[in-house]
Design an enzyme around this catalytic site. Structure first.
Site, PDB file in Angstrom:
ATOM      1  N   ALA A   1       0.808  -1.225   0.000  1.00 37.65           N
ATOM      2  CA  ALA A   1       0.000   0.000   0.000  1.00 37.65           C
ATOM      3  C   ALA A   1       0.844   1.281   0.000  1.00 37.65           C
ATOM      4  CB  ALA A   1      -0.928  -0.020   1.206  1.00 37.65           C
TER       5      ALA A   1
ATOM      6  N   THR B   1       5.741  -1.761   1.722  1.00 38.12           N
ATOM      7  CA  THR B   1       4.967  -2.830   2.369  1.00 38.12           C
ATOM      8  C   THR B   1       5.522  -3.124   3.760  1.00 38.12           C
ATOM      9  OG1 THR B   1       4.371  -5.176   2.310  1.00 38.12           O
ATOM     10  CG2 THR B   1       6.346  -4.552   1.081  1.00 38.12           C
TER      11      THR B   1
ATOM     12  N   GLU C   1      10.332   2.776   6.520  1.00 40.08           N
ATOM     13  CA  GLU C   1      10.865   2.169   7.753  1.00 40.08           C
ATOM     14  C   GLU C   1      11.403   0.785   7.426  1.00 40.08           C
ATOM     15  OE1 GLU C   1       7.532   1.197  10.300  1.00 40.08           O
ATOM     16  OE2 GLU C   1       6.293   0.863   8.527  1.00 40.08           O
TER      17      GLU C   1
ATOM     18  N   HIS D   1      -3.948  -9.987  -3.840  1.00 39.88           N
ATOM     19  CA  HIS D   1      -5.128  -9.827  -2.990  1.00 39.88           C
ATOM     20  C   HIS D   1      -6.343  -9.353  -3.789  1.00 39.88           C
ATOM     21  CE1 HIS D   1      -2.226  -9.380   0.697  1.00 39.88           C
ATOM     22  NE2 HIS D   1      -2.304 -10.607   0.240  1.00 39.88           N
TER      23      HIS D   1
HETATM   24  P1  CNA Z   1       0.860  -1.739   5.342  1.00 40.30           P
HETATM   25  O1  CNA Z   1       0.960  -2.833   6.305  1.00 40.30           O
HETATM   26  O2  CNA Z   1      -0.029  -0.595   5.666  1.00 40.30           O
HETATM   27  O3  CNA Z   1       2.374  -1.208   5.150  1.00 40.30           O
HETATM   28  C1  CNA Z   1       2.686  -0.088   4.367  1.00 40.30           C
HETATM   29  C2  CNA Z   1       4.186   0.165   4.501  1.00 40.30           C
HETATM   30  O4  CNA Z   1       4.545   1.157   3.567  1.00 40.30           O
HETATM   31  C3  CNA Z   1       4.597   0.658   5.884  1.00 40.30           C
HETATM   32  O5  CNA Z   1       5.813   0.073   6.249  1.00 40.30           O
HETATM   33  C4  CNA Z   1       4.748   2.188   5.656  1.00 40.30           C
HETATM   34  O6  CNA Z   1       5.726   2.769   6.513  1.00 40.30           O
HETATM   35  C5  CNA Z   1       5.243   2.217   4.239  1.00 40.30           C
HETATM   36  N1  CNA Z   1       4.888   3.423   3.495  1.00 40.30           N
HETATM   37  C6  CNA Z   1       3.720   4.107   3.480  1.00 40.30           C
HETATM   38  N2  CNA Z   1       3.777   5.106   2.588  1.00 40.30           N
HETATM   39  C7  CNA Z   1       5.021   5.056   2.029  1.00 40.30           C
HETATM   40  C8  CNA Z   1       5.694   5.827   1.047  1.00 40.30           C
HETATM   41  N3  CNA Z   1       5.106   6.844   0.422  1.00 40.30           N
HETATM   42  N4  CNA Z   1       6.970   5.489   0.728  1.00 40.30           N
HETATM   43  C9  CNA Z   1       7.596   4.461   1.346  1.00 40.30           C
HETATM   44  N5  CNA Z   1       7.020   3.696   2.283  1.00 40.30           N
HETATM   45  C10 CNA Z   1       5.740   3.987   2.617  1.00 40.30           C
HETATM   46  O7  CNA Z   1       0.447  -2.245   3.885  1.00 40.30           O
HETATM   47  P2  CNA Z   1       0.828  -3.608   3.154  1.00 40.30           P
HETATM   48  O8  CNA Z   1       0.569  -3.376   1.723  1.00 40.30           O
HETATM   49  O9  CNA Z   1       2.142  -4.136   3.567  1.00 40.30           O
HETATM   50  O10 CNA Z   1      -0.293  -4.582   3.739  1.00 40.30           O
HETATM   51  C11 CNA Z   1      -0.973  -5.458   2.946  1.00 40.30           C
HETATM   52  C12 CNA Z   1      -2.463  -5.117   2.772  1.00 40.30           C
HETATM   53  C13 CNA Z   1      -2.750  -3.660   2.569  1.00 40.30           C
HETATM   54  C14 CNA Z   1      -2.976  -5.759   1.524  1.00 40.30           C
HETATM   55  O11 CNA Z   1      -3.909  -6.745   1.824  1.00 40.30           O
HETATM   56  C15 CNA Z   1      -3.636  -4.643   0.672  1.00 40.30           C
HETATM   57  O12 CNA Z   1      -4.781  -5.085   0.010  1.00 40.30           O
HETATM   58  C16 CNA Z   1      -3.953  -3.600   1.663  1.00 40.30           C
HETATM   59  N6  CNA Z   1      -4.142  -2.223   1.173  1.00 40.30           N
HETATM   60  C17 CNA Z   1      -4.033  -1.904  -0.153  1.00 40.30           C
HETATM   61  C18 CNA Z   1      -4.219  -0.581  -0.559  1.00 40.30           C
HETATM   62  C19 CNA Z   1      -4.116  -0.234  -2.027  1.00 40.30           C
HETATM   63  O13 CNA Z   1      -4.483  -1.031  -2.887  1.00 40.30           O
HETATM   64  N7  CNA Z   1      -3.589   0.963  -2.346  1.00 40.30           N
HETATM   65  C20 CNA Z   1      -4.495   0.408   0.382  1.00 40.30           C
HETATM   66  C21 CNA Z   1      -4.604   0.038   1.735  1.00 40.30           C
HETATM   67  C22 CNA Z   1      -4.425  -1.278   2.118  1.00 40.30           C
END
Ligand code: CNA
Length: 291
Positions: A38, A212, A238, A140
């Site tokens: 995300a 992620t 992070e 997903h």
């Molecule tokens: P998460 O667990 O929220 O992790 C996101 C990671 O990205 C964290 O470590 C943040 O610090 C880091 N982060 C956030 N913004 C930035 C940036 N601009 N630059 C660098 N790092 C950044 O999300 P994951 O994707 O790891 O978790 C998996 C879930 C989230 C999946 O099942 C997805 O379907 C789900 N999801 C998807 C979306 C989307 O499609 N855009 C949005 C929200 C959640």
């Protein structure tokens, strides 16, 4: 914010960064692979799950849930589909544009350097950035389809959207379960395409792991499967991968392996890579076709 150069848990290794940039410039990588989450879409205005103010925090507070993951669990959806329908009303992401990071992926595809994108994201911005569908593994699912979570019967997405707008639950005509967009909730299986395409990770000669938390199984197995002879570059705000059994459970090892951590926002780090490769102008021309 400029890209800080550092490796997981250790001092900076600028020589590794240089080797990767030189490899890109000298056309040494032909199977560049992405493992994303995300965080690559937050700059498009889509919140992630775990950051402060992210979807976990928002939904847990709004629906008074006992755990952050609960909102996206299939059991809660079956019990209270109205919660998710209500959430979807305020979560229209159709207008969102691809970020610099998505466009970088499309740019590499155009250069014939892309192996595959493995993404947990459901927003489909990879496609809007110019990557063809057959190069993206939506582990997903995506919001571009609607289906019954029980029998997987496919339904018309616009019909689901109309139901959501009117606050009415749409039910499967076969088994009576509530219909939702074809995205994978906790407690559901991943699509078969994830398992069919999983082995493409072994072809990777340069892997970018970006935006992620690497918390979701089995997607978070992918970094383990990258060949030991090829590079893994983690680009995130992070350090991640430090849960479970050890502090370094997905085996990042800056001393003995081809691993590098570039701390920062994915778009900033991508722009630095493009600049250092001398590809900025070419990229801007590519970008002009998509935004
Ligand atoms: P998460 O667990 O929220 O992790 C996101 C990671 O990205 C964290 O470590 C943040 O610090 C880091 N982060 C956030 N913004 C930035 C940036 N601009 N630059 C660098 N790092 C950044 O999300 P994951 O994707 O790891 O978790 C998996 C879930 C989230 C999946 O099942 C997805 O379907 C789900 N999801 C998807 C979306 C989307 O499609 N855009 C949005 C929200 C959640």
């Amino acid at each position: 914010m400029g890209a800080k150069l550092q490796t997981l848990g250790d001092e900076s290794h600028p020589e590794k960064y240089k080797e990767i940039i030189d490899g890109l410039k000298e056309n040494k990588f032909h199977n560049i692979t992405f493992i994303t989450g995300a965080g690559i879409s937050t700059s498009a205005g889509i919140p992630d799950f775990r950051s402060r103010g992210g979807l976990f925090e928002q939904t847990q507070k709004k629906y008074g849930l006992s755990s952050p993951e609960q909102f996206f669990h299939i059991n809660l959806f079956y019990k209270h589909p109205e919660y998710f329908y209500d959430f979807c009303k305020g979560f229209n992401i159709d207008h969102c544009k691809p970020t610099i990071t998505h466009l970088f992926q499309g740019f590499l595809f155009q250069k014939k350097l892309l192996n595959r994108i493995f993404t947990q994201n459901i927003d489909g911005l990879e496609l809007k950035g110019g990557c063809p569908r057959n190069k993206v593994t939506f582990a997903h699912g995506t919001i571009t389809k609607a289906s019954c979570p029980e029998c997987l019967k496919v339904y018309d997405l616009n019909e689901l959207k109309n139901h959501i707008d009117q606050g009415k639950i749409m039910y499967c005509t076969d088994d009576g379960k509530p219909i939702k967009p074809s995205v994978v909730f906790y407690g559901e299986s991943l699509p078969q395409s994830f398992f069919n395409e999983f082995n493409d990770i072994k072809k990777a000669d340069l892997t970018f792991i970006m935006g992620t938390g690497l918390k979701v199984f089995p997607f978070n197995r992918l970094p383990h499967e990258v060949s030991k002879d090829s590079w893994r570059v983690l680009i995130n705000r992070e350090k991640v991968g430090g849960a479970w059994f050890t502090t370094n459970w997905f085996g990042f090892d800056v001393e003995t392996k081809k691993d590098l951590f570039l701390e920062g926002n994915t778009d900033d780090v991508v722009m630095k890579i493009l600049e250092d490769c001398g590809w900025k102008k070419e990229f801007e021309d590519y970008k002009a076709n998509y935004v």
